[in-house]
Write an enzyme that holds these catalytic residues in place. Structure first.
Site, PDB file in Angstrom:
ATOM      1  N   GLY A 257       2.667  -1.288   4.197  1.00  0.00           N
ATOM      2  CA  GLY A 257       2.774   0.126   3.862  1.00  0.00           C
ATOM      3  C   GLY A 257       4.223   0.526   3.658  1.00  0.00           C
ATOM      4  O   GLY A 257       4.784   0.357   2.575  1.00  0.00           O
ATOM      5  N   GLY A 258       4.843   1.024   4.708  1.00  0.00           N
ATOM      6  CA  GLY A 258       6.201   1.586   4.640  1.00  0.00           C
ATOM      7  C   GLY A 258       7.207   0.705   3.906  1.00  0.00           C
ATOM      8  O   GLY A 258       7.932   1.178   3.019  1.00  0.00           O
TER       9      GLY A 258
ATOM     10  N   HIS B 212      -9.584   0.989   4.593  1.00  0.00           N
ATOM     11  CA  HIS B 212      -8.318   1.194   5.303  1.00  0.00           C
ATOM     12  C   HIS B 212      -8.574   2.116   6.499  1.00  0.00           C
ATOM     13  O   HIS B 212      -9.380   3.054   6.401  1.00  0.00           O
ATOM     14  CB  HIS B 212      -7.275   1.807   4.357  1.00  0.00           C
ATOM     15  CG  HIS B 212      -5.901   1.769   4.932  1.00  0.00           C
ATOM     16  ND1 HIS B 212      -5.461   2.698   5.839  1.00  0.00           N
ATOM     17  CD2 HIS B 212      -4.880   0.894   4.764  1.00  0.00           C
ATOM     18  CE1 HIS B 212      -4.216   2.401   6.202  1.00  0.00           C
ATOM     19  NE2 HIS B 212      -3.843   1.307   5.554  1.00  0.00           N
TER      20      HIS B 212
ATOM     21  N   SER C  73       3.042  -2.577  10.164  1.00  0.00           N
ATOM     22  CA  SER C  73       4.496  -2.597  10.349  1.00  0.00           C
ATOM     23  C   SER C  73       5.125  -3.945  10.008  1.00  0.00           C
ATOM     24  O   SER C  73       6.110  -4.355  10.636  1.00  0.00           O
ATOM     25  CB  SER C  73       4.864  -2.155  11.776  1.00  0.00           C
ATOM     26  OG  SER C  73       4.385  -0.842  12.004  1.00  0.00           O
TER      27      SER C  73
ATOM     28  N   GLU D  24      -5.668  -5.446  10.151  1.00  0.00           N
ATOM     29  CA  GLU D  24      -4.684  -4.395  10.397  1.00  0.00           C
ATOM     30  C   GLU D  24      -5.003  -3.689  11.711  1.00  0.00           C
ATOM     31  O   GLU D  24      -5.816  -2.743  11.718  1.00  0.00           O
ATOM     32  CB  GLU D  24      -4.721  -3.366   9.263  1.00  0.00           C
ATOM     33  CG  GLU D  24      -4.393  -3.917   7.901  1.00  0.00           C
ATOM     34  CD  GLU D  24      -3.709  -2.871   7.040  1.00  0.00           C
ATOM     35  OE1 GLU D  24      -2.599  -3.136   6.597  1.00  0.00           O
ATOM     36  OE2 GLU D  24      -4.273  -1.787   6.843  1.00  0.00           O
TER      37      GLU D  24
ATOM     38  N   GLY E 149       1.977   1.909  10.601  1.00  0.00           N
ATOM     39  CA  GLY E 149       2.896   3.048  10.467  1.00  0.00           C
ATOM     40  C   GLY E 149       3.571   3.441  11.776  1.00  0.00           C
ATOM     41  O   GLY E 149       4.180   4.495  11.868  1.00  0.00           O
TER      42      GLY E 149
ATOM     43  N   ASN F  76       0.874  -1.176   0.000  1.00  0.00           N
ATOM     44  CA  ASN F  76       0.000   0.000   0.000  1.00  0.00           C
ATOM     45  C   ASN F  76       0.907   1.221   0.000  1.00  0.00           C
ATOM     46  O   ASN F  76       1.500   1.562   1.022  1.00  0.00           O
ATOM     47  CB  ASN F  76      -0.896  -0.019   1.245  1.00  0.00           C
ATOM     48  CG  ASN F  76      -1.724   1.250   1.372  1.00  0.00           C
ATOM     49  OD1 ASN F  76      -1.840   2.018   0.426  1.00  0.00           O
ATOM     50  ND2 ASN F  76      -2.298   1.476   2.555  1.00  0.00           N
ATOM     51  N   TRP F  77       1.007   1.844  -1.157  1.00  0.00           N
ATOM     52  CA  TRP F  77       1.908   2.986  -1.270  1.00  0.00           C
ATOM     53  C   TRP F  77       1.313   4.259  -0.684  1.00  0.00           C
ATOM     54  O   TRP F  77       1.980   5.293  -0.617  1.00  0.00           O
ATOM     55  CB  TRP F  77       2.279   3.209  -2.742  1.00  0.00           C
ATOM     56  CG  TRP F  77       3.408   2.338  -3.210  1.00  0.00           C
ATOM     57  CD1 TRP F  77       4.018   1.330  -2.498  1.00  0.00           C
ATOM     58  CD2 TRP F  77       4.086   2.388  -4.465  1.00  0.00           C
ATOM     59  NE1 TRP F  77       5.023   0.761  -3.236  1.00  0.00           N
ATOM     60  CE2 TRP F  77       5.088   1.383  -4.448  1.00  0.00           C
ATOM     61  CE3 TRP F  77       3.951   3.174  -5.604  1.00  0.00           C
ATOM     62  CZ2 TRP F  77       5.950   1.165  -5.536  1.00  0.00           C
ATOM     63  CZ3 TRP F  77       4.808   2.949  -6.687  1.00  0.00           C
ATOM     64  CH2 TRP F  77       5.795   1.957  -6.643  1.00  0.00           C
ATOM     65  N   LYS F  78       0.058   4.224  -0.307  1.00  0.00           N
ATOM     66  CA  LYS F  78      -0.623   5.418   0.218  1.00  0.00           C
ATOM     67  C   LYS F  78      -0.387   6.597  -0.754  1.00  0.00           C
ATOM     68  O   LYS F  78      -0.381   6.380  -1.948  1.00  0.00           O
ATOM     69  CB  LYS F  78      -0.137   5.725   1.635  1.00  0.00           C
ATOM     70  CG  LYS F  78      -0.140   4.468   2.518  1.00  0.00           C
ATOM     71  CD  LYS F  78       0.012   4.754   3.960  1.00  0.00           C
ATOM     72  CE  LYS F  78       0.165   3.435   4.715  1.00  0.00           C
ATOM     73  NZ  LYS F  78      -0.022   3.538   6.135  1.00  0.00           N
TER      74      LYS F  78
ATOM     75  N   GLU G  35      -7.014   4.496   7.630  1.00  0.00           N
ATOM     76  CA  GLU G  35      -6.803   5.922   7.361  1.00  0.00           C
ATOM     77  C   GLU G  35      -8.034   6.538   6.705  1.00  0.00           C
ATOM     78  O   GLU G  35      -8.366   7.694   6.952  1.00  0.00           O
ATOM     79  CB  GLU G  35      -5.541   6.113   6.499  1.00  0.00           C
ATOM     80  CG  GLU G  35      -4.281   5.893   7.336  1.00  0.00           C
ATOM     81  CD  GLU G  35      -3.069   5.424   6.556  1.00  0.00           C
ATOM     82  OE1 GLU G  35      -3.048   5.539   5.327  1.00  0.00           O
ATOM     83  OE2 GLU G  35      -2.137   4.909   7.212  1.00  0.00           O
TER      84      GLU G  35
HETATM   85  C1  PEP Z   1      -0.912  -0.060   5.764  1.00  0.00           C
HETATM   86  O1  PEP Z   1      -0.849   1.076   5.330  1.00  0.00           O
HETATM   87  O2  PEP Z   1      -1.864  -0.773   5.450  1.00  0.00           O
HETATM   88  C2  PEP Z   1       0.172  -0.538   6.625  1.00  0.00           C
HETATM   89  C3  PEP Z   1       0.085  -1.727   7.144  1.00  0.00           C
HETATM   90  O3  PEP Z   1       1.215   0.318   6.823  1.00  0.00           O
HETATM   91  P1  PEP Z   1       2.617  -0.030   7.554  1.00  0.00           P
HETATM   92  O4  PEP Z   1       3.102  -1.333   6.977  1.00  0.00           O
HETATM   93  O5  PEP Z   1       3.508   1.103   7.234  1.00  0.00           O
HETATM   94  O6  PEP Z   1       2.314  -0.169   9.016  1.00  0.00           O
END
Ligand code: PEP
Length: 256
Positions: free
Chosen positions: A238-239, A99, A217, A171, A177, A13-15, A101
């Site tokens: 994500g990251g 998500h 994460s 999640e 994040g 997930n590049w957001k 967010e």
């Molecule tokens: C996400 O954005 O769905 C996510 C899991 O981010 P991260 O891996 O950065 O926690």
């Protein structure tokens, strides 16, 4: 993971990061570091404007493109929205819905998440349905009740045939994040609980076939342990999905 019954999916997930012109060099680096054979589907979910570039660059390395959100409406006067028809038309195969967010910053509720998942299914796009508890809910001991409710609400009106295309992503909000990962035991416990909820609604076979991902994460170091859990069928990342070497390492970890 349990490859006998279901697909393993590693989804990034590049957001709101990267640009279309950065995709090709990213995919080239990913290719250099990716295992020669792999036992998972790989998806990168980008902002909608970048999906065509991802489809083009990802073809050679079998990386599918995904969206990060969709409108619940089919078409019309909804300025700024992108419909499932439009996503399907450019070749989008997956799309994240719900998500945390979007739930937090755009006040999306479970009914809206359900409507979005259904809109995607209508157009043949696999929804990656995100669910997960807050830190307060975990500390109050209501994680499973809350997540079970989110799963039931998100799947409302979705039949067993459509369920085959759905992917659930567990999640925990407190892990997204933040660098705080759920332990493999915590993640497995909730993913197993999600499968039990699905079993109650659809029966044993459909529940056994649904891919349930963990997100929060996940990184190159912890992926192998998380992916070794029997009910964790991949990751939503994500990251670490913004770093081609790390993302390739996670893909390799799914080969176990
Ligand atoms: C996400 O954005 O769905 C996510 C899991 O981010 P991260 O891996 O950065 O926690």
């Amino acid at each position: 993971m349990n490859r006998k019954y279901r697909k393993t999916v590693i989804a990034g997930n590049w957001k709101m990061n990267m640009t279309a012109s950065e995709i090709k060099p990213f995919i080239e680096q990913l290719k250099e570091n990716m295992p020669k054979t792999r036992a998972c589907d790989v998806v990168l979910c980008t902002p909608a404007v970048m999906i065509p570039a991802m489809i083009k660059a990802g073809k050679e390395v079998k990386v599918a493109a995904g969206g990060q959100d969709v409108s619940k409406y089919e078409k019309g006067a909804y300025t700024g929205e992108v419909s499932a028809t439009q996503l399907a038309d450019i070749g989008t195969k997956y799309c994240i819905v719900g998500h945390s967010e979007r739930r937090q910053y755009h006040h999306e509720d479970d009914m809206l998440v359900n409507a979005k998942a259904r809109a995607l299914l209508e157009k043949g796009i696999a929804p990656i349905i995100c669910v997960g508890e807050s830190l307060e809910q975990r500390e109050a001991g209501v994680t499973m009740e809350y997540v079970a409710y989110q799963v039931k609400a998100a799947l409302n009106g979705i039949d067993a045939t459509q369920l085959r295309r759905c992917i659930i992503a567990y999640e925990p909000i407190w892990a997204i994040g933040t660098g705080k990962t759920a332990t493999a035991e915590q993640a497995q416990e909730v993913c197993e609980g999600i499968r039990a909820v699905i079993r109650k609604i659809y029966g044993a076979r459909p529940a056994r076939a649904v891919s349930i991902l963990y997100g929060g994460s996940m990184n190159a170091k912890n992926a192998a342990e998380l992916l070794a859990q029997p009910d964790i069928d991949g990751g939503l990342i994500g990251g670490a999905s913004l770093k081609p070497v790390d993302f390739a390492t996670i893909i390799a970890a799914s080969n176990q």
